[in-house]
Design a protein around this motif. Sequence first.
Motif, PDB file in Angstrom:
ATOM      1  N   ARG A  16       1.223  -1.004  -0.264  1.00 48.34           N
ATOM      2  CA  ARG A  16       0.063   0.079   0.078  1.00 48.34           C
ATOM      3  C   ARG A  16       0.567   1.418  -0.039  1.00 48.34           C
ATOM      4  O   ARG A  16       0.336   2.569  -0.272  1.00 48.34           O
ATOM      5  CB  ARG A  16      -0.688   0.019   1.216  1.00 48.34           C
ATOM      6  CG  ARG A  16      -1.880   0.867   0.906  1.00 48.34           C
ATOM      7  CD  ARG A  16      -2.996   0.934   2.437  1.00 48.34           C
ATOM      8  NE  ARG A  16      -2.632   0.692   3.976  1.00 48.34           N
ATOM      9  CZ  ARG A  16      -2.425   1.630   4.365  1.00 48.34           C
ATOM     10  NH1 ARG A  16      -2.555   2.703   3.923  1.00 48.34           N
ATOM     11  NH2 ARG A  16      -1.848   1.849   5.605  1.00 48.34           N
ATOM     12  N   ASP A  17       2.106   0.952   0.679  1.00 50.32           N
ATOM     13  CA  ASP A  17       2.969   2.459   0.957  1.00 50.32           C
ATOM     14  C   ASP A  17       4.111   1.477   0.501  1.00 50.32           C
ATOM     15  O   ASP A  17       5.215   1.312   1.094  1.00 50.32           O
ATOM     16  CB  ASP A  17       3.100   2.663   1.536  1.00 50.32           C
ATOM     17  CG  ASP A  17       3.588   4.093   2.317  1.00 50.32           C
ATOM     18  OD1 ASP A  17       4.235   4.646   2.014  1.00 50.32           O
ATOM     19  OD2 ASP A  17       3.520   4.587   3.263  1.00 50.32           O
ATOM     20  N   THR A  43       5.962  -5.329   6.435  1.00 49.73           N
ATOM     21  CA  THR A  43       5.090  -5.020   7.346  1.00 49.73           C
ATOM     22  C   THR A  43       5.285  -3.417   7.114  1.00 49.73           C
ATOM     23  O   THR A  43       3.960  -2.625   7.759  1.00 49.73           O
ATOM     24  CB  THR A  43       5.372  -4.786   8.898  1.00 49.73           C
ATOM     25  OG1 THR A  43       5.203  -5.965   9.224  1.00 49.73           O
ATOM     26  CG2 THR A  43       4.297  -4.773  10.038  1.00 49.73           C
ATOM     27  N   ALA A  44       6.357  -2.847   7.331  1.00 53.72           N
ATOM     28  CA  ALA A  44       6.234  -0.755   6.835  1.00 53.72           C
ATOM     29  C   ALA A  44       4.976  -0.776   5.517  1.00 53.72           C
ATOM     30  O   ALA A  44       5.567   0.378   5.657  1.00 53.72           O
ATOM     31  CB  ALA A  44       7.837  -0.819   6.269  1.00 53.72           C
ATOM     32  N   GLY A  45       5.318  -2.064   4.724  1.00 52.70           N
ATOM     33  CA  GLY A  45       4.636  -1.104   3.259  1.00 52.70           C
ATOM     34  C   GLY A  45       2.935  -1.035   4.237  1.00 52.70           C
ATOM     35  O   GLY A  45       2.489  -0.305   2.557  1.00 52.70           O
ATOM     36  N   GLU A  46       2.647  -1.463   4.630  1.00 51.38           N
ATOM     37  CA  GLU A  46       1.106  -1.329   5.253  1.00 51.38           C
ATOM     38  C   GLU A  46       0.756  -0.094   6.769  1.00 51.38           C
ATOM     39  O   GLU A  46      -0.188  -0.022   7.331  1.00 51.38           O
ATOM     40  CB  GLU A  46       0.550  -2.377   5.389  1.00 51.38           C
ATOM     41  CG  GLU A  46       1.281  -3.616   4.569  1.00 51.38           C
ATOM     42  CD  GLU A  46      -0.022  -3.352   3.600  1.00 51.38           C
ATOM     43  OE1 GLU A  46      -0.796  -2.874   3.218  1.00 51.38           O
ATOM     44  OE2 GLU A  46       0.391  -3.522   2.516  1.00 51.38           O
ATOM     45  N   MET A  47       1.977   0.629   6.725  1.00 50.71           N
ATOM     46  CA  MET A  47       2.075   1.030   7.921  1.00 50.71           C
ATOM     47  C   MET A  47       2.025   3.058   7.863  1.00 50.71           C
ATOM     48  O   MET A  47       2.840   3.684   8.417  1.00 50.71           O
ATOM     49  CB  MET A  47       3.806   0.567   8.759  1.00 50.71           C
ATOM     50  CG  MET A  47       3.987   0.212   9.314  1.00 50.71           C
ATOM     51  SD  MET A  47       5.301  -0.077   9.872  1.00 50.71           S
ATOM     52  CE  MET A  47       5.504   0.897  11.359  1.00 50.71           C
ATOM     53  N   THR A  48       1.090   3.116   6.466  1.00 49.05           N
ATOM     54  CA  THR A  48       1.112   4.221   6.344  1.00 49.05           C
ATOM     55  C   THR A  48       1.407   5.336   7.850  1.00 49.05           C
ATOM     56  O   THR A  48      -0.001   5.523   8.053  1.00 49.05           O
ATOM     57  CB  THR A  48       0.131   4.817   5.399  1.00 49.05           C
ATOM     58  OG1 THR A  48       0.298   4.229   4.138  1.00 49.05           O
ATOM     59  CG2 THR A  48      -0.093   6.024   4.943  1.00 49.05           C
ATOM     60  N   PRO A  49       1.721   6.857   7.665  1.00 58.04           N
ATOM     61  CA  PRO A  49       1.603   7.102   9.281  1.00 58.04           C
ATOM     62  C   PRO A  49       0.215   8.472   8.685  1.00 58.04           C
ATOM     63  O   PRO A  49       0.361   9.184   6.897  1.00 58.04           O
ATOM     64  CB  PRO A  49       3.125   8.026   9.129  1.00 58.04           C
ATOM     65  CG  PRO A  49       3.751   8.232   8.122  1.00 58.04           C
ATOM     66  CD  PRO A  49       3.170   7.287   7.162  1.00 58.04           C
ATOM     67  N   ALA A 100      10.650  11.758  -2.581  1.00 51.79           N
ATOM     68  CA  ALA A 100       9.612  12.667  -1.479  1.00 51.79           C
ATOM     69  C   ALA A 100       8.250  12.957  -2.203  1.00 51.79           C
ATOM     70  O   ALA A 100       7.051  13.377  -0.784  1.00 51.79           O
ATOM     71  CB  ALA A 100      10.301  13.979  -1.535  1.00 51.79           C
ATOM     72  N   ARG A 101       7.482  12.826  -3.590  1.00 53.03           N
ATOM     73  CA  ARG A 101       6.431  12.689  -4.010  1.00 53.03           C
ATOM     74  C   ARG A 101       5.244  11.847  -3.952  1.00 53.03           C
ATOM     75  O   ARG A 101       4.038  12.631  -4.246  1.00 53.03           O
ATOM     76  CB  ARG A 101       6.170  13.286  -6.110  1.00 53.03           C
ATOM     77  CG  ARG A 101       7.475  14.277  -5.921  1.00 53.03           C
ATOM     78  CD  ARG A 101       7.004  14.656  -7.407  1.00 53.03           C
ATOM     79  NE  ARG A 101       8.279  16.030  -8.003  1.00 53.03           N
ATOM     80  CZ  ARG A 101       9.454  15.681  -8.553  1.00 53.03           C
ATOM     81  NH1 ARG A 101       9.898  15.014  -9.226  1.00 53.03           N
ATOM     82  NH2 ARG A 101      10.113  16.924  -8.832  1.00 53.03           N
ATOM     83  N   GLN A 102       5.977  10.304  -3.320  1.00 56.14           N
ATOM     84  CA  GLN A 102       4.996  10.016  -2.652  1.00 56.14           C
ATOM     85  C   GLN A 102       3.705  10.068  -1.999  1.00 56.14           C
ATOM     86  O   GLN A 102       4.829  10.043  -0.311  1.00 56.14           O
ATOM     87  CB  GLN A 102       4.968   8.558  -3.043  1.00 56.14           C
ATOM     88  CG  GLN A 102       6.382   8.382  -4.340  1.00 56.14           C
ATOM     89  CD  GLN A 102       5.418   8.568  -5.427  1.00 56.14           C
ATOM     90  OE1 GLN A 102       4.311   8.084  -5.715  1.00 56.14           O
ATOM     91  NE2 GLN A 102       6.627   9.108  -6.294  1.00 56.14           N
ATOM     92  N   VAL A 103       3.050  10.593  -1.306  1.00 58.34           N
ATOM     93  CA  VAL A 103       2.144  10.572  -0.099  1.00 58.34           C
ATOM     94  C   VAL A 103       1.006   9.888  -0.742  1.00 58.34           C
ATOM     95  O   VAL A 103      -0.175  10.768   0.046  1.00 58.34           O
ATOM     96  CB  VAL A 103       2.084  11.954  -0.064  1.00 58.34           C
ATOM     97  CG1 VAL A 103       1.434  12.790   1.318  1.00 58.34           C
ATOM     98  CG2 VAL A 103       3.649  12.800  -0.799  1.00 58.34           C
ATOM     99  N   PRO A 104       1.410   8.773   0.436  1.00 64.15           N
ATOM    100  CA  PRO A 104       0.287   7.777   0.376  1.00 64.15           C
ATOM    101  C   PRO A 104      -0.483   8.008   2.006  1.00 64.15           C
ATOM    102  O   PRO A 104      -0.129   8.427   3.317  1.00 64.15           O
ATOM    103  CB  PRO A 104       0.812   6.297   0.614  1.00 64.15           C
ATOM    104  CG  PRO A 104       1.513   6.611   0.220  1.00 64.15           C
ATOM    105  CD  PRO A 104       1.944   7.654   0.522  1.00 64.15           C
ATOM    106  N   VAL A 105      -1.860   7.989   2.104  1.00 64.68           N
ATOM    107  CA  VAL A 105      -2.472   8.953   2.748  1.00 64.68           C
ATOM    108  C   VAL A 105      -3.063   7.716   4.250  1.00 64.68           C
ATOM    109  O   VAL A 105      -3.756   7.057   3.932  1.00 64.68           O
ATOM    110  CB  VAL A 105      -3.217   9.889   3.002  1.00 64.68           C
ATOM    111  CG1 VAL A 105      -4.301  10.485   4.012  1.00 64.68           C
ATOM    112  CG2 VAL A 105      -3.178  10.601   1.724  1.00 64.68           C
TER     113      VAL A 105
END
Length: 265
Positions: free
Chosen positions: A128-129, A204-210, A241-246
């Motif tokens: 996801r991220d 796990t990091a790929g699913e941890m969007t802050p 830096a342009r990648q900003v999943p919410v």
Amino acid sequence: MPLYKEQGIVLRSVKLGEADKIVTILTQGSGKVRAVAKGIRKTRSRFGARLEPLTHVSLLLYRGRSLDTVTQAEILSSFRTLRTGFDLIAAGETMLEATDKVAEEHERNVRLFLLLLSGLRVLDRTPRDPAAVAEAFLLRLLSLSGFHPSLSACAVCGAPGPHEWFAAGQGGVVCRADAEHDAGRVAPQAVAWLDSLARADLETAGEMTPDTQVRREARPMLYGFVEYHLERRMRSFALLARQVPVATSALRSTGPEPEPTLLAT
């Protein structure tokens, strides 16, 4: 000099003459190798697209004095799915560039090779991220290189956090008493986010969007720390830096994310 077999991941390639390329490959057993792929730019080249960056390959090479020569190449994994989205490509390019700057030529580093391979495999499963995967990768790369930032205790005196000051030159977060003139004020939430990335596995990091604001504050810390300790500018950071999943629980930002301020080297 003898032929030798290797498996590796193509990091980059540059043109040589009218038909050749010099490819840089992180191999499992021989470290970083720079080799000539002759005739690769010809229409009927036997290599085809086998030596493009972001490709895991099996190789037969001829060892030379300054540059080796690729005589055979077979694709083990093309990471085709990774190539389908800009966010995935930006994360993958960040991993390749950072690895290229850390790896030494002909110096075996199996842990680095396995870390890169693992990171690309996670991206190929479309997390996801993707940016969070790349940033967690950077923290592991720093650890392998002996530069892991202190994120839970003062890097100078060891006093447990949270602390609100951060200095790349001092090794991470620092207490107010030890903060030097170049230390910057940081939000504890941003430090906690980086600490959680450092502790999580890549998948796990790929699913941890802050929260978006937390990411905006954490990125300059991480990117500046990487550039300071690797003593290199990272061109791929501008794309990453342009990648900003919410985050699911976060308020959506109405404006674009500003470019992070990177630490000069």
